[in-house]
Design an enzyme around this catalytic site. Structure first.
Site, PDB file in Angstrom:
ATOM      1  N   GLY A 133     -12.141  60.239  41.954  1.00  0.00           N
ATOM      2  CA  GLY A 133     -12.943  61.372  41.471  1.00  0.00           C
ATOM      3  C   GLY A 133     -13.429  62.291  42.577  1.00  0.00           C
ATOM      4  CD  GLU A 189      -6.875  58.968  32.869  1.00  0.00           C
ATOM      5  OE1 GLU A 189      -5.930  59.742  32.763  1.00  0.00           O
ATOM      6  OE2 GLU A 189      -7.833  59.183  33.633  1.00  0.00           O
ATOM      7  CE  LYS A 204      -8.056  57.136  39.499  1.00  0.00           C
ATOM      8  NZ  LYS A 204      -9.237  56.762  38.705  1.00  0.00           N
TER       9      LYS A 204
HETATM   10  P1  NAP Z   1      -8.434  65.824  28.630  1.00  0.00           P
HETATM   11  O1  NAP Z   1      -9.901  66.042  28.498  1.00  0.00           O
HETATM   12  O2  NAP Z   1      -7.731  64.998  27.608  1.00  0.00           O
HETATM   13  O3  NAP Z   1      -7.771  67.290  28.661  1.00  0.00           O
HETATM   14  C1  NAP Z   1      -6.400  67.467  28.741  1.00  0.00           C
HETATM   15  C2  NAP Z   1      -6.106  68.960  28.609  1.00  0.00           C
HETATM   16  O4  NAP Z   1      -4.727  69.157  28.824  1.00  0.00           O
HETATM   17  C3  NAP Z   1      -6.430  69.543  27.249  1.00  0.00           C
HETATM   18  O5  NAP Z   1      -6.989  70.817  27.409  1.00  0.00           O
HETATM   19  C4  NAP Z   1      -5.064  69.644  26.562  1.00  0.00           C
HETATM   20  O6  NAP Z   1      -4.958  70.744  25.700  1.00  0.00           O
HETATM   21  C5  NAP Z   1      -4.168  69.894  27.746  1.00  0.00           C
HETATM   22  N1  NAP Z   1      -2.796  69.379  27.581  1.00  0.00           N
HETATM   23  C6  NAP Z   1      -2.389  68.099  27.452  1.00  0.00           C
HETATM   24  N2  NAP Z   1      -1.059  68.014  27.396  1.00  0.00           N
HETATM   25  C7  NAP Z   1      -0.602  69.280  27.495  1.00  0.00           C
HETATM   26  C8  NAP Z   1       0.678  69.869  27.495  1.00  0.00           C
HETATM   27  N3  NAP Z   1       1.774  69.124  27.399  1.00  0.00           N
HETATM   28  N4  NAP Z   1       0.786  71.213  27.616  1.00  0.00           N
HETATM   29  C9  NAP Z   1      -0.332  71.961  27.736  1.00  0.00           C
HETATM   30  N5  NAP Z   1      -1.578  71.473  27.750  1.00  0.00           N
HETATM   31  C10 NAP Z   1      -1.702  70.155  27.612  1.00  0.00           C
HETATM   32  O7  NAP Z   1      -8.055  65.216  30.033  1.00  0.00           O
HETATM   33  P2  NAP Z   1      -8.934  65.230  31.368  1.00  0.00           P
HETATM   34  O8  NAP Z   1      -9.904  64.112  31.331  1.00  0.00           O
HETATM   35  O9  NAP Z   1      -9.400  66.603  31.628  1.00  0.00           O
HETATM   36  O10 NAP Z   1      -7.823  64.796  32.437  1.00  0.00           O
HETATM   37  C11 NAP Z   1      -6.830  65.690  32.859  1.00  0.00           C
HETATM   38  C12 NAP Z   1      -6.047  65.058  34.006  1.00  0.00           C
HETATM   39  O11 NAP Z   1      -6.946  64.811  35.081  1.00  0.00           O
HETATM   40  C13 NAP Z   1      -5.418  63.705  33.665  1.00  0.00           C
HETATM   41  O12 NAP Z   1      -4.196  63.619  34.339  1.00  0.00           O
HETATM   42  C14 NAP Z   1      -6.420  62.703  34.224  1.00  0.00           C
HETATM   43  O13 NAP Z   1      -5.809  61.495  34.599  1.00  0.00           O
HETATM   44  C15 NAP Z   1      -6.945  63.421  35.439  1.00  0.00           C
HETATM   45  N6  NAP Z   1      -8.290  63.075  35.871  1.00  0.00           N
HETATM   46  C16 NAP Z   1      -9.301  62.972  34.968  1.00  0.00           C
HETATM   47  C17 NAP Z   1     -10.594  62.716  35.415  1.00  0.00           C
HETATM   48  C18 NAP Z   1     -11.758  62.615  34.458  1.00  0.00           C
HETATM   49  O14 NAP Z   1     -12.860  62.258  34.899  1.00  0.00           O
HETATM   50  N7  NAP Z   1     -11.588  62.915  33.201  1.00  0.00           N
HETATM   51  C19 NAP Z   1     -10.842  62.549  36.770  1.00  0.00           C
HETATM   52  C20 NAP Z   1      -9.773  62.662  37.681  1.00  0.00           C
HETATM   53  C21 NAP Z   1      -8.513  62.930  37.213  1.00  0.00           C
HETATM   54  P3  NAP Z   1      -5.847  70.882  24.357  1.00  0.00           P
HETATM   55  O15 NAP Z   1      -7.251  71.121  24.822  1.00  0.00           O
HETATM   56  O16 NAP Z   1      -5.278  72.049  23.661  1.00  0.00           O
HETATM   57  O17 NAP Z   1      -5.683  69.605  23.617  1.00  0.00           O
HETATM   58  N1  HSE Z   2     -10.056  57.743  33.807  1.00  0.00           N
HETATM   59  C1  HSE Z   2     -10.293  57.829  35.202  1.00  0.00           C
HETATM   60  C2  HSE Z   2     -11.387  56.862  35.583  1.00  0.00           C
HETATM   61  C3  HSE Z   2     -10.683  59.229  35.567  1.00  0.00           C
HETATM   62  O1  HSE Z   2     -12.109  56.403  34.692  1.00  0.00           O
HETATM   63  O2  HSE Z   2     -11.517  56.531  36.765  1.00  0.00           O
HETATM   64  C4  HSE Z   2     -10.810  59.464  37.049  1.00  0.00           C
HETATM   65  O3  HSE Z   2      -9.585  59.339  37.693  1.00  0.00           O
END
Ligand code: NAP
Ligand code: HSE
Length: 408
Positions: A133, A189, A204
């Site tokens: 993060g 996720e 990771k």
């Molecule tokens: P999320 O809340 O589920 O949001 C995903 C977004 O991507 C949504 O806006 C969705 O669109 C869009 N999307 C998904 N598939 C798509 C596609 N094929 N084409 C176009 N748009 C698409 O996910 P998130 O938590 O933000 O995580 C995003 C990425 O960051 C992931 O790879 C995750 O592993 C990584 N990550 C997350 C965190 C965390 O704390 N959440 C931290 C570090 C890294 P819609 O809104 O229209 O559904």
């Molecule tokens: N799903 C991930 C976590 C988001 O809980 O650590 C950050 O990479």
């Protein structure tokens, strides 16, 4: 060009965090980069969802529209899964854009190809947000520990798992209740299987391994286990022994042998991970000159992740290299912690007067829980006799609570 035009792929927890941070920290970005940063376009899956996005920003479901935009300098990627993400990022690089990604599943699989392609096209790749993060662990390892030889790394790398284990212990929530909260907070996720079964921490750790050791272990040989079998009963029993469950990824280099393990362990009060609670992550880096460094901070969530990506924005604008890529030769090795090394274990289950010459029974916590000192081979043998036994490595020294061992 006095404006840097960016696209954001995805407008979920992370994408929205990046968008909002560019609005709130525009002055700092302009002062640092000498240019205004402007979000030109956003890619989503569902255009019908209502979102708080300025009218002048193109919101589209078609990546081609984003690529065809008259000026595009940087692509932030915050969508899910390996595809179509990898394809989009390759196209962005080929068009001459820097890319910044948070997608560890995609990057663990395709990071090397993206870094190589970026080098060929003289653009940079930011991937700080893929690991831990908001903690700047990639830059620390890749840029600030260049001369130190890394010996081994241990990390609490999944915020959701650490949050669940903490809530189950502190608030006595069930696994499902704690997972639901992690989802509501935007930590988990889209498919939380990746979090709770250890895949996310595995990806990771493979990214970290590449940075710290210049290579990855054979993925098939990495022992990976998540937290789904850690019951409230186990958590309470460990607490009786003064121990806490943590989900830890460890990467060791011994000789030419690079190994990684991703699984639940228990930690004692003296270990730096004992107080890493909730969504926090922590990474212990052991290197030959500096010794141990512990980096700790928020491991998931909207703004911690946006922080990592916004700092990457500055990094990619100010460097022409395609990300930290240390040399393989710069790593130190330590003696192998193999099956023959004695360590301390928490053992849970029905042990029936089991006597083994090289297992030292240190303490009995209750009818079914013991602290022992033994090799991995010994506990494996014990497990063969009693297959229902669970055993967990103790990180840090175990402090006896002075209960006699009845089993002997
Ligand atoms: P999320 O809340 O589920 O949001 C995903 C977004 O991507 C949504 O806006 C969705 O669109 C869009 N999307 C998904 N598939 C798509 C596609 N094929 N084409 C176009 N748009 C698409 O996910 P998130 O938590 O933000 O995580 C995003 C990425 O960051 C992931 O790879 C995750 O592993 C990584 N990550 C997350 C965190 C965390 O704390 N959440 C931290 C570090 C890294 P819609 O809104 O229209 O559904
Ligand atoms: N799903 C991930 C976590 C988001 O809980 O650590 C950050 O990479």
């Amino acid at each position: 060009m006095d404006v840097i035009k960016v696209a954001i792929l995805g407008f979920g927890t992370v994408g929205e965090g990046v968008y909002r941070t560019i609005q709130t920290h525009g002055d700092e970005l302009q002062a640092t980069l000498g240019k205004r940063v402007e979000v030109a376009s956003i890619l989503v899956r569902n255009k019908q969802k209502s979102r708080d996005i300025r009218e002048e920003v193109l919101v589209t479901t078609d990546f081609e529209e984003i690529l065809q935009f008259p000026q595009l300098d940087i692509v932030f990627e915050a969508i899910v899964e390996k595809e179509p993400t990898f394809t989009y990022l390759k196209q962005a690089i080929q068009k001459g854009c820097h890319i910044i990604t948070a997608n560890k599943e995609m990057f663990a699989h395709h990071g090397e190809e993206l870094l190589k392609l970026a080098e060929e096209h003289h653009v940079s790749v930011g991937f700080e947000a893929t690991v831990a993060g908001g903690i700047p662990v990639i830059q620390t390892l890749g840029q600030l520990l260049k001369i130190n030889r890394v010996q081994y790394i241990q990390g609490i790398l999944n915020g959701t798992s650490n949050f669940i284990l903490t809530e189950m212990r502190e608030k006595k929530l069930s696994f499902q209740e704690a997972l639901t909260q992690a989802q509501e907070n935007g930590y988990a996720e889209a498919d939380p299987t990746n979090d709770v079964e250890g895949f996310d921490a595995f990806y990771k750790s493979m990214i970290l391994s590449r940075i710290a050791f210049g290579e990855q272990p054979n993925w098939q040989e990495v022992e990976r286990e998540g937290i789904t079998s850690i019951t409230s009963e186990l958590i309470e029993t460990a607490e009786l022994a003064g121990l806490r469950f943590k989900h830890v990824a460890s990467i060791h280099k011994a000789g030419d042998n690079l190994t990684a393990i991703v699984k639940p362990v228990v930690v004692g009060k003296e270990h730096p991970f004992y107080h890493v609670e909730g969504v926090e992550n922590a990474v212990n880096v052991h290197s030959d000159i500096v010794g141990r460094i512990t980096l700790q901070g928020p491991g998931a969530g909207m703004f911690p992740t946006a922080s990592a990506m916004i700092e990457d924005l500055v990094y990619v604008c100010q460097t022409n290299s395609s990300g930290p890529r240390p040399e393989k030769s710069g790593t130190a090795t330590i003696s192998d912690k193999n099956n023959e090394t004695k360590q301390q274990w928490l053992i849970h289950g029905h042990v029936k007067n089991y006597i083994h010459p090289s297992i030292t029974w240190l303490e009995q916590i209750n009818e079914t829980t013991f602290i022992v000192e033994a090799t991995k081979r010994d506990v494996d043998q014990l497990n063969q006799q009693e297959q229902s036994l669970r055993y967990f490595t103790i990180l840090g020294e175990y402090e006896p609570i002075k209960k006699p061992v009845k089993v002997l």
